[in-house]
Design a protein around this motif. Structure first.
Motif, PDB file in Angstrom:
ATOM      1  N   MET A   1      25.879  10.146 -17.160  1.00 44.32           N
ATOM      2  CA  MET A   1      24.855  11.049 -17.701  1.00 44.32           C
ATOM      3  C   MET A   1      25.353  11.697 -18.991  1.00 44.32           C
ATOM      4  N   ASN A   2      24.458  11.851 -19.968  1.00 46.43           N
ATOM      5  CA  ASN A   2      24.836  12.591 -21.174  1.00 46.43           C
ATOM      6  C   ASN A   2      24.683  14.096 -20.917  1.00 46.43           C
ATOM      7  N   THR A   3      25.015  14.893 -21.918  1.00 42.63           N
ATOM      8  CA  THR A   3      25.005  16.354 -21.724  1.00 42.63           C
ATOM      9  C   THR A   3      23.623  16.864 -21.330  1.00 42.63           C
ATOM     10  N   PHE A   4      22.575  16.327 -21.979  1.00 35.96           N
ATOM     11  CA  PHE A   4      21.211  16.777 -21.651  1.00 35.96           C
ATOM     12  C   PHE A   4      20.939  16.554 -20.165  1.00 35.96           C
ATOM     13  N   GLU A   5      21.275  15.349 -19.684  1.00 34.08           N
ATOM     14  CA  GLU A   5      20.978  15.002 -18.283  1.00 34.08           C
ATOM     15  C   GLU A   5      21.825  15.817 -17.310  1.00 34.08           C
ATOM     16  N   LEU A   6      23.116  15.961 -17.642  1.00 30.47           N
ATOM     17  CA  LEU A   6      23.995  16.770 -16.781  1.00 30.47           C
ATOM     18  C   LEU A   6      23.477  18.196 -16.680  1.00 30.47           C
ATOM     19  N   ASP A   7      23.121  18.749 -17.833  1.00 29.72           N
ATOM     20  CA  ASP A   7      22.659  20.135 -17.895  1.00 29.72           C
ATOM     21  C   ASP A   7      21.408  20.299 -17.041  1.00 29.72           C
ATOM     22  N   ARG A   8      20.443  19.404 -17.242  1.00 34.26           N
ATOM     23  CA  ARG A   8      19.179  19.517 -16.498  1.00 34.26           C
ATOM     24  C   ARG A   8      19.388  19.301 -15.012  1.00 34.26           C
ATOM     25  N   THR A   9      20.389  18.491 -14.654  1.00 36.40           N
ATOM     26  CA  THR A   9      20.644  18.214 -13.243  1.00 36.40           C
ATOM     27  C   THR A   9      21.392  19.357 -12.564  1.00 36.40           C
ATOM     28  N   TYR A  10      22.377  19.904 -13.252  1.00 36.32           N
ATOM     29  CA  TYR A  10      23.330  20.802 -12.571  1.00 36.32           C
ATOM     30  C   TYR A  10      23.264  22.269 -12.977  1.00 36.32           C
ATOM     31  N   ILE A  11      22.532  22.591 -14.045  1.00 38.32           N
ATOM     32  CA  ILE A  11      22.493  24.000 -14.464  1.00 38.32           C
ATOM     33  C   ILE A  11      21.143  24.598 -14.080  1.00 38.32           C
ATOM     34  N   ALA A  12      21.207  25.797 -13.486  1.00 47.09           N
ATOM     35  CA  ALA A  12      19.982  26.488 -13.067  1.00 47.09           C
ATOM     36  C   ALA A  12      19.027  26.568 -14.245  1.00 47.09           C
ATOM     37  N   GLY A  13      17.778  26.352 -13.969  1.00 50.69           N
ATOM     38  CA  GLY A  13      16.800  26.150 -15.040  1.00 50.69           C
ATOM     39  C   GLY A  13      16.307  27.418 -15.713  1.00 50.69           C
ATOM     40  N   THR A  14      17.208  28.313 -16.113  1.00 48.31           N
ATOM     41  CA  THR A  14      16.747  29.562 -16.731  1.00 48.31           C
ATOM     42  C   THR A  14      16.554  29.443 -18.238  1.00 48.31           C
ATOM     43  N   TYR A  15      17.118  28.407 -18.846  1.00 46.75           N
ATOM     44  CA  TYR A  15      17.042  28.313 -20.319  1.00 46.75           C
ATOM     45  C   TYR A  15      16.212  27.114 -20.741  1.00 46.75           C
ATOM     46  N   LYS A  16      15.216  27.399 -21.602  1.00 43.26           N
ATOM     47  CA  LYS A  16      14.446  26.309 -22.197  1.00 43.26           C
ATOM     48  C   LYS A  16      15.168  25.944 -23.492  1.00 43.26           C
TER      49      LYS A  16
END
Ligand SMILES: *Cc1c(COP(=O)(O)O)cnc(C)c1O
Length: 387
Positions: A1-16
């Motif tokens: 996974m690239n950074t975008f995918e990792l972030d969307r998968t594993y980081i709580a969705g508080t930031y757009k």
């Protein structure tokens, strides 16, 4: 996974987030993962006071990292003691409590006000008033202090003891104070998240005089406006105010987490052992970074901040699609004919990173942004506003 995918998968969705991954930078230029360069007109939301990877800042941080990166507040360390001295000497305040963020700096201010008022006027005197359209942080208590209902909706019940009134409405203020339960009023001189709205100096003057007469504390939230951004060390200095408490964070340590709550002579002994604390507060690396930032905010440098702010305003004023310019120093709001979000996207496309606040385009560049980058960025912003 690239950074975008990792972030969307594993980081709580508080930031757009915007679809940009920044990997490096120097000063007011940052580079993304594809090698595209941007002029940074946001400086991490007023955090990187001297831009990215500034040499003096790096040297200060590096020296301290090699000495000791953390101890604990059980022992003395020099950087935070020297920083507290520098902050008091620059403001005339008497003592400082260090934390790690703006919300924590405000939490400390609120605790200080509550304890001071309880001891002086009794426990019923506990209310903190704030302004409508304010922003004071994301912890439950600073959220309660924030005078914008839409931040509150999902998080009831909030901390009791807060109320807001509209800036300029002295009658409402006096009505709220009539019961003798108001301990303090907390204001931002320029409401940042509220849309870069500078308070009217005649209102702040009236407010300060009334609070002094009533023995109610005046507390100024300088988290965004502070540390040189307004063209003065703190924005309240543009207004001739003498606050009892000042909270600050964001740009203080130039890119490391640090908050500070400054207490005036009147409140300097409000806290006793154990009343407040923070594991990381006053961390030596953050303090060394802040000491280097604060040391560079000389009168000559601050005059340059003001001049650069004027340069940006002169370049943008009256341009097609720019309806009004607000703010102070290098804290600038643009009321644009097009929606601010689409102006921001067009700027990003063309290599300029901007921010928004409410319906405004918001600019918070590094305090030392070179004039030639200001000129370049202004061209791109004007073009984006035009369409
Ligand atoms: C950003 C901000 C805060 C919150 O700071 P954090 O470091 O995010 O906790 C509080 N007050 C003002 C005026 C701010 O701009």
């Amino acid at each position: 996974m690239n950074t975008f995918e990792l972030d969307r998968t594993y980081i709580a969705g508080t930031y757009k987030r915007f679809p940009v991954e920044i990997v490096s930078g120097k000063g007011s230029l940052v580079t993304d993962v594809n090698g595209k360069q941007y002029i940074d007109m946001g400086s991490g939301i007023a955090v990187t006071s001297f831009g990215v990877a500034d040499d003096i800042w790096i040297a200060a941080v590096e020296e301290q990292i090699h000495a000791v990166q953390h101890m604990s507040n059980l022992y003395y360390t020099a950087p935070c003691a020297r920083l507290a001295q520098a902050l008091c000497e620059k403001t005339g305040m008497a003592k400082v409590f260090f934390s790690n963020s703006g919300a924590e700096a405000n939490e400390c201010a609120i605790k200080a006000a509550r304890k001071w008022a309880a001891e002086r006027k009794g426990p019923a005197c506990s209310t903190i008033l704030t302004l409508e359209n304010s922003f004071h942080g994301r912890t439950l208590t600073t959220l309660s202090a924030t005078g914008q209902a839409h931040y509150h909706e999902l998080f009831q019940p909030l901390t009791p003891g807060f109320a807001s009134f509209p800036a300029g409405d002295m009658a409402k203020l006096k009505e709220l104070c009539a019961g003798g339960t108001v301990a303090a009023v907390l204001i931002e001189c320029v409401q940042g998240e509220g849309g870069v709205v500078a308070l009217d100096p005649s209102f702040t003057g009236e407010l300060a005089a009334y609070l002094k007469e009533q023995d109610i504390l005046l507390m100024v939230d300088e988290v965004q406006t502070g540390n040189g951004r307004s063209g003065k060390m703190y924005a309240y200095m543009n207004y001739g105010l003498e606050p009892d408490v000042v909270s600050t964070a964001k740009g203080l340590a130039g890119g490391l987490p640090m908050g500070a709550t400054l207490l005036s002579e009147k409140l300097k002994d409000v806290f006793s052992y154990g009343d407040h604390g923070s594991t990381f507060g006053g961390n030596p690396v953050a303090a060394a970074a802040a000491l280097s930032v604060v040391g560079r905010l000389t009168d000559d440098f601050l005059a340059e901040v003001t001049r650069k702010g004027e340069l940006i305003r002169d370049l943008l004023r009256g341009a097609p699609g720019i309806e009004a310019i607000s703010g102070l120093g290098l804290m600038i709001g643009l009321k644009t004919a097009r929606p601010a979000g689409s102006v921001l996207s067009a700027c990003m496309e063309n290599g300029v990173l901007c921010l928004t606040a409410k319906d405004k385009l918001r600019l918070l560049p590094a305090l030392n942004i070179p004039d030639e980058l200001i000129v370049k960025a202004a061209e791109i912003i004007k073009e984006a506003c035009k369409a």
